[in-house]
Design an enzyme around this catalytic site. Structure first.
Site, PDB file in Angstrom:
ATOM      1  CB  CYS A  11     -11.659   5.659  12.670  1.00  0.00           C
ATOM      2  SG  CYS A  11     -12.583   7.189  12.801  1.00  0.00           S
ATOM      3  CB  CYS A  85      -8.988   1.652  16.167  1.00  0.00           C
ATOM      4  SG  CYS A  85      -9.637  -0.005  16.219  1.00  0.00           S
ATOM      5  CB  CYS A  89     -10.607  -2.380  18.104  1.00  0.00           C
ATOM      6  SG  CYS A  89     -10.562  -0.794  17.265  1.00  0.00           S
TER       7      CYS A  89
END
Length: 141
Positions: A11, A85, A89
Site C-alpha cells: 500500500c 498503490c 507498483c
C-alpha cells in the site's frame, strides 16, 4: 509456486492496510508462507489505530516498520497484493497480482479501522486457503 511461497502486500504508506494484512497472514499461515509488506511512499511508523485494531485480534504489529517497495521484493514474491498503490507498483510477467480495493485507514477512528481490518481478515483467510490448495495440488502433480 515454490514449496514456501512468498506473498507481498503493498500500500502507499505501508502503515495500515498492508501491515494489517501481513500481520494476519503471519498469524494464520505460520511458517508455511513468507510474508513481506512494503509501500510506494512509506510513512514514518505504523498507524497506531491499526496497531490497536490488530491487538484486539491478539496480533501485535506494533514493532513493524514501514518499508520502501523495491523491484526485488516484487521479483521474489509469488503473489503480490496491492491496496491502492496505483501505477507506482512494478509489474513482472508470471506473477500473481491482486488489487484489494480497501478504504485507507489513515487518520480514521477505531470503528472505521475495525471494518477495514475485518475485510482484510476475510480476504487473508481466503488467500491462505487458496495458497494451501495450490501447494497441495503441486505436491500431487
Amino acid at each position: 509456486m515454490t514449496n514456501q511461497p512468498t506473498v507481498l502486500f503493498v500500500c502507499v504508506h505501508n502503515a495500515g492496510r498492508s501491515q494489517m494484512a501481513a500481520g494476519y497472514l503471519r498469524h494464520l499461515a505460520g511458517d508455511r508462507i513468507t510474508v513481506l509488506s512494503a509501500g510506494s511512499a512509506p510513512g514514518d511508523k505504523v498507524n497506531p489505530v491499526a496497531v490497536q485494531a490488530m491487538a484486539e485480534e491478539g496480533i501485535d504489529i506494533g514493532g513493524a516498520l514501514p518499508t520502501i517497495l523495491t523491484t526485488g521484493a516484487v521479483q521474489e514474491s509469488d503473489v503480490v497484493i496491492t491496496m491502492g498503490c496505483g501505477d507506482t507498483c512494478p509489474i513482472f510477467p508470471g506473477k500473481r497480482y491482486e488489487d484489494w480495493v480497501l478504504e485507507d485507514p489513515a487518520g480514521q477512528g477505531i470503528d472505521m479501522v475495525r471494518g477495514v481490518r475485518n475485510e482484510i481478515k476475510r480476504r487473508v483467510q481466503a488467500l491462505v486457503r487458496d495458497v494451501d490448495d495450490s501447494l497441495a495440488a503441486g505436491r500431487r502433480s
